[in-house]
Design an enzyme around this catalytic site. Sequence first.
Site, short mmCIF file in Angstrom:
data_model
loop_
_atom_site.label_atom_id
_atom_site.label_comp_id
_atom_site.label_asym_id
_atom_site.label_seq_id
_atom_site.Cartn_x
_atom_site.Cartn_y
_atom_site.Cartn_z
CE1 TYR A 23 6.90 -4.84 -1.28
CE2 TYR A 23 4.68 -5.32 -0.63
CZ TYR A 23 5.80 -4.39 -1.23
OH TYR A 23 4.86 -3.22 -2.90
CE LYS B 49 -10.49 -5.70 -3.44
NZ LYS B 49 -11.33 -4.76 -3.09
CG ASP C 221 -11.45 -0.94 -3.65
OD1 ASP C 221 -11.23 -2.10 -2.77
OD2 ASP C 221 -12.27 -1.94 -4.74
CG ASP D 241 5.31 -0.56 -2.39
OD1 ASP D 241 5.57 0.88 -3.07
OD2 ASP D 241 5.53 -1.52 -2.78
#
Length: 459
Positions: A150, A220, A320, A344
């Site tokens: 972002y 991640k 995930d 998000d």
Amino acid sequence: MKGERITIENGHLKVPDHPIIPFIEGDGTGADIWKASRRVFDAAVEKVYHGHRQVIWYEVFAGENSFNRTGQWLPPETTAAFREYLVGIKGPLTTPIGGGIRSLNVALRQELDLYTCLRPVRYIPGVPSPVIRPQDVDMIVFRENTEDIYAGIEWASGTPEARKVIDFLQHEMGVNKIRFPETSGIGIKPISAQGTRRLVRAAIRYALEHGRTSITLVHKGNIMKFTEGGFKNWGYEVAKEEYRDQTVTERESWILSNSEKNPDLTVEQNARMIEPGYYLMTEHQQAAVREEVEQALNLMPTHGNGQWKKRLLIRDSIADIALQQVLTRAREFDIIATPNLNGDYLSDALAAQVGGIGIAPGANINWESGHAIFEATHGTAPKYANLDKVNPGSVILSGGMMFSYMGWKEAEQLIWNALVKTIAQKKVTYDYHRMMPEATLLACSEFASAIIENMDSTE
């Protein structure tokens, strides 16, 4: 303008009885939503404080409404107002199409360094949900708000800038993993120690002040080892270095529990218990696990004999896996701290479990400067504009969050209780009405009126 500014002193807000609060009505359905929400806010403040306190609303402009008035999507006067008065609220904004500002929401966050996107997600009984146990969801997402993709550092495929960056990566940095360099767009993903530390620090402080039980660092890092992996490592460092007596990591809890159950356990045996693949590791890796065990056992005087159970638990989860487990094991998550993009995805996925983003509140906060903008988390839905139809719940609950942030917790609780009661009565707007048998369909303004009526019996 009558009223006074909210200020901050030594990290604490000083809120006058008549604070000036800037607001942006919003585009599309924003006008309907804001009119309904403002009535709820004013009614709650009046009912709780009986005229001793009152919000002085100060309208500022951004988005399509602003562009039509001034030719500017985000006038400097609007940013200046939020900067001066510290606390504000906004409806949904149109994102300009084409060049220039990519997102007005992101622009405001960047301009004011609102580094925490705070998204509480809590089920309201009776709200239609696509999951079996929505009542298990009671989480707060601390989404880092200023870094990650972002930051907007990217170059389009085929441009001289993209070719220049790719050439640098290939010839100066030795990168040979760009599969199709001639047609690749390139983006940069910055995640810093400073940005991570201040977010996790804010999450820990919030957890301790509000009696929450755990923080999960969602990342991640198994793939992006130096950005999201850095986020995980820096997050743990904040907990261990700055809040040692008040926190315990999940692996430390395993080590301490193993030792308490079997005081004769050796360091090697404990290491094998917390690391199932220990025997497959190199000697260097095994030594690191043994050192981890020894460091945790050094906490015995302050965390042993079950004392760790009363500490704030710090754990981490791969993104995930977390997206799966917030569905299957929702009760295991309390506060989530995560980089921008993960946050998000997660915050909207969680909102879907408890009724959708139409009723999901949100805030963007800089805890040190005191600046905060509370907001609708949904879009403008222009096809419903001026129809007095949509659900104003997102802005209403965001306003409740704003009152809590200001220290007006009684007003927030009254709004929450009245909204919960209204939905329990099956008095809802069209989005819930179509999924709730025997419900009463209300317009946006009528839903606000029902909430205000229910305040009389929920104080």
